[in-house]
Design an enzyme around this catalytic site. Structure first.
Site, mmCIF file in Angstrom:
data_model
loop_
_atom_site.group_PDB
_atom_site.id
_atom_site.type_symbol
_atom_site.label_atom_id
_atom_site.label_comp_id
_atom_site.label_asym_id
_atom_site.label_seq_id
_atom_site.Cartn_x
_atom_site.Cartn_y
_atom_site.Cartn_z
ATOM 1 N N HIS A 59 41.977 44.381 33.989
ATOM 2 C CA HIS A 59 41.553 44.966 35.266
ATOM 3 C C HIS A 59 40.034 45.175 35.175
ATOM 4 O O HIS A 59 39.502 45.420 34.082
ATOM 5 C CB HIS A 59 42.270 46.316 35.393
ATOM 6 C CG HIS A 59 42.107 47.031 36.688
ATOM 7 N ND1 HIS A 59 40.969 47.747 37.000
ATOM 8 C CD2 HIS A 59 42.947 47.189 37.734
ATOM 9 C CE1 HIS A 59 41.125 48.306 38.186
ATOM 10 N NE2 HIS A 59 42.316 47.988 38.655
ATOM 11 N N ASP B 153 44.765 50.187 27.681
ATOM 12 C CA ASP B 153 44.781 50.581 29.087
ATOM 13 C C ASP B 153 46.247 50.642 29.516
ATOM 14 O O ASP B 153 46.881 49.604 29.737
ATOM 15 C CB ASP B 153 43.989 49.542 29.901
ATOM 16 C CG ASP B 153 44.086 49.774 31.400
ATOM 17 O OD1 ASP B 153 44.808 50.698 31.827
ATOM 18 O OD2 ASP B 153 43.440 49.003 32.144
ATOM 19 N N GLN C 180 49.280 50.514 33.849
ATOM 20 C CA GLN C 180 50.512 49.871 34.349
ATOM 21 C C GLN C 180 51.646 49.980 33.348
ATOM 22 O O GLN C 180 52.763 49.531 33.635
ATOM 23 C CB GLN C 180 50.252 48.375 34.640
ATOM 24 C CG GLN C 180 49.230 48.110 35.705
ATOM 25 C CD GLN C 180 49.680 48.568 37.079
ATOM 26 O OE1 GLN C 180 50.879 48.714 37.352
ATOM 27 N NE2 GLN C 180 48.736 48.806 37.961
ATOM 28 N N LYS D 37 49.625 56.570 39.538
ATOM 29 C CA LYS D 37 50.493 55.393 39.348
ATOM 30 C C LYS D 37 51.801 55.763 38.665
ATOM 31 O O LYS D 37 52.632 54.913 38.406
ATOM 32 C CB LYS D 37 49.747 54.331 38.537
ATOM 33 C CG LYS D 37 48.595 53.721 39.318
ATOM 34 C CD LYS D 37 47.905 52.611 38.578
ATOM 35 C CE LYS D 37 46.753 52.073 39.432
ATOM 36 N NZ LYS D 37 46.021 51.005 38.762
ATOM 37 N N CYS E 164 41.650 43.566 41.659
ATOM 38 C CA CYS E 164 40.636 44.050 40.703
ATOM 39 C C CYS E 164 40.723 43.281 39.392
ATOM 40 O O CYS E 164 40.570 43.856 38.309
ATOM 41 C CB CYS E 164 40.766 45.546 40.434
ATOM 42 S SG CYS E 164 40.554 46.558 41.880
HETATM 43 C C1 LIG Z 1 44.855 50.847 38.405
HETATM 44 C C2 LIG Z 1 44.436 50.311 37.091
HETATM 45 C C3 LIG Z 1 43.305 50.800 36.441
HETATM 46 C C4 LIG Z 1 42.403 51.836 37.060
HETATM 47 O O1 LIG Z 1 43.097 52.994 37.354
HETATM 48 P P1 LIG Z 1 42.435 54.073 38.352
HETATM 49 O O2 LIG Z 1 43.556 55.005 38.634
HETATM 50 O O3 LIG Z 1 41.999 53.300 39.553
HETATM 51 O O4 LIG Z 1 41.319 54.692 37.604
HETATM 52 C C5 LIG Z 1 42.978 50.289 35.216
HETATM 53 N N1 LIG Z 1 43.738 49.352 34.638
HETATM 54 C C6 LIG Z 1 44.837 48.855 35.225
HETATM 55 C C7 LIG Z 1 45.641 47.824 34.510
HETATM 56 C C8 LIG Z 1 45.211 49.308 36.474
HETATM 57 O O5 LIG Z 1 46.296 48.817 37.062
#
Ligand SMILES: *Cc1c(COP(=O)(O)O)cnc(C)c1O
Length: 410
Positions: free
Chosen positions: A127, A204, A207, A230, A368
């Site tokens: 992302h 990260d 997800q 999320k 993104c």
């Molecule tokens: C949404 C997302 C982010 C960023 O998260 P925010 O809540 O917008 O800070 C980073 N990495 C992944 C894989 C995402 O899906």
């Protein structure tokens, strides 16, 4: 954690007021869960109750309401620790979301220890939030950003990844699940290989955390982050996990109140982690909401969530791949419930616009993740991303919607 109870899909859906909404005169089919998830009543009502009858600041108060706010936030920090199986609650830092967590590490860890010529290794799946902070760090510090490629199915090529790791690799930043393709990355192997090369690893989990059990100690990752919104919680709150030895060595990201031990005009000494990274009044209403969201997920249990989402992924993949001219982008055998697709000759924005008229909420764009879109020769896809509260009927509505799109453009 509370013992999971067996739930029916109807009773779970009834927990989410927004799922009863209508959009453009049709029942809402909410298939944009990778962008953000809907909130269960438990989260909404807890935040509302706190705001209505318990609201007072944290940390500073000697009066009862403030002490109680402080206690509630401490309780949520402990919940986050248990949720990730971290060793200590002090390893949990409250941030605004995954984006802020990654920036915090790029700033606080990156600047401190990187030497010119060192390398940061990411993957082609990342992302933008897990690309741009590293790119900026590399530009500022004369470092090199390296990128592990993926195959046609959307899987990280482990041999290439291994080849890119070396004595210069300082840090590896990798997603747990790709938001654009749904690929689940082989974290245990990737983290072992990175550690073998002497690199620290940031995962990260934006997800990943909402869809599968995560054990940061079993993974042995150095940093891990996710966003509250999320995982059925509020916006404006997220979690950064870091091993204590790293958090202790790191520079603060922002500075101000609540992160200091003592301040004079000559010198300031910092509070120990996590306070060192939590300058200013925290988003304590959202912290309390996040705690409720984690309780809600725990009450469903990963087994039920996993079975539900797996069935939706299987059904959607099977039904969509039969549509002529539709190509699913990202076909890794190990995938989360995300179906990104290209419809031959039709722009994703047109697909999304027509689906909207049918009450179907999907994402159309680059998610993104422009580099991975480019990898497949695309600038955008249409993406349906599922959560446990979605239904087989919603998958069928999506299929009918896409058939209508094809009819319009025939
Ligand atoms: C949404 C997302 C982010 C960023 O998260 P925010 O809540 O917008 O800070 C980073 N990495 C992944 C894989 C995402 O899906």
């Amino acid at each position: 954690m509370t013992a999971p109870e067996r739930r029916t899909i109807e009773s779970v859906r009834a927990d989410f007021p927004m799922l009863a909404a209508r959009m453009n005169g049709r029942p809402l089919a909410y298939l944009d869960n990778a962008a953000t998830t809907q909130k269960p009543r438990a989260v909404i009502e807890r935040m509302s109750r706190f705001l209505s009858s318990e609201y007072a600041t944290v940390h500073r108060g000697i009066y009862t309401f403030s002490q109680e706010s402080t206690r509630l936030c401490d309780e949520v920090r402990e919940k986050c620790r248990a949720f990730l199986n971290a060793a200590r609650p002090e390893e949990i830092v409250f941030v605004r979301g995954a984006t802020e967590a990654i920036n915090l590490v790029a700033h606080g860890y990156g600047r401190r220890a990187l030497r010119e010529g060192d390398e940061v290794l990411i993957t082609e799946l990342e992302h933008h939030s897990n690309i741009v902070p590293w790119q900026r760090l590399c530009q500022e510090r004369g470092l090199r950003l390296r990128v592990a490629p993926v195959n046609d199915a959307g899987e990280v090529l482990l041999e290439e990844y291994r080849r890119l790791l070396g004595p210069r690799t300082y840090l590896v930043a990798v997603t747990q699940v790709s938001n654009a393709l749904g690929t689940v990355t082989p974290l245990p192997e990737m983290i072992k290989m990175a550690h073998h090369a002497g690199a620290v690893v940031l995962v990260d989990g934006a997800q990943g955390a909402p869809h599968r059990a995560t054990d940061v100690r079993a993974l042995d990752c150095d940093f891990y982050c996710f966003s509250g919104h999320k995982i059925y919680g509020p916006t404006g709150i997220g979690v950064l996990y870091g091993k204590m030895k790293h958090l202790e060595a790191m520079d603060p990201y922002q500075s101000g109140g609540d992160m200091i031990e003592s301040v004079s005009f000559e010198e300031t000494t910092y509070a120990p982690p996590p306070a060192k990274f939590e300058a200013g009044t925290p988003a304590f209403v959202e912290i309390i909401g996040l705690g409720e969201a984690l309780d809600y997920v725990s009450s469903l249990g990963w087994e039920w969530i996993g079975a539900q989402e797996e069935a939706l992924l299987r059904l959607a993949t099977e039904r969509l791949s039969r549509i002529p001219g539709l190509r699913i982008i990202g076909q890794a055998p190990h995938k989360a419930a995300v179906v990104s697709f290209d419809l031959e000759g039709i722009h994703p924005h047109d697909v999304g616009t027509i689906l909207n008229e049918e009450g179907i909420a999907v994402r159309a764009g680059n998610h993104c993740a422009q580099p991975v879109m480019r990898r497949y020769g695309l600038t955008a896809t249409t993406r349906a991303s599922f959560a446990y509260y979605n239904t087989a009927e919603e998958v069928e509505a999506l299929v009918r919607g896409i058939e209508r799109v094809r009819g319009v453009f025939a």
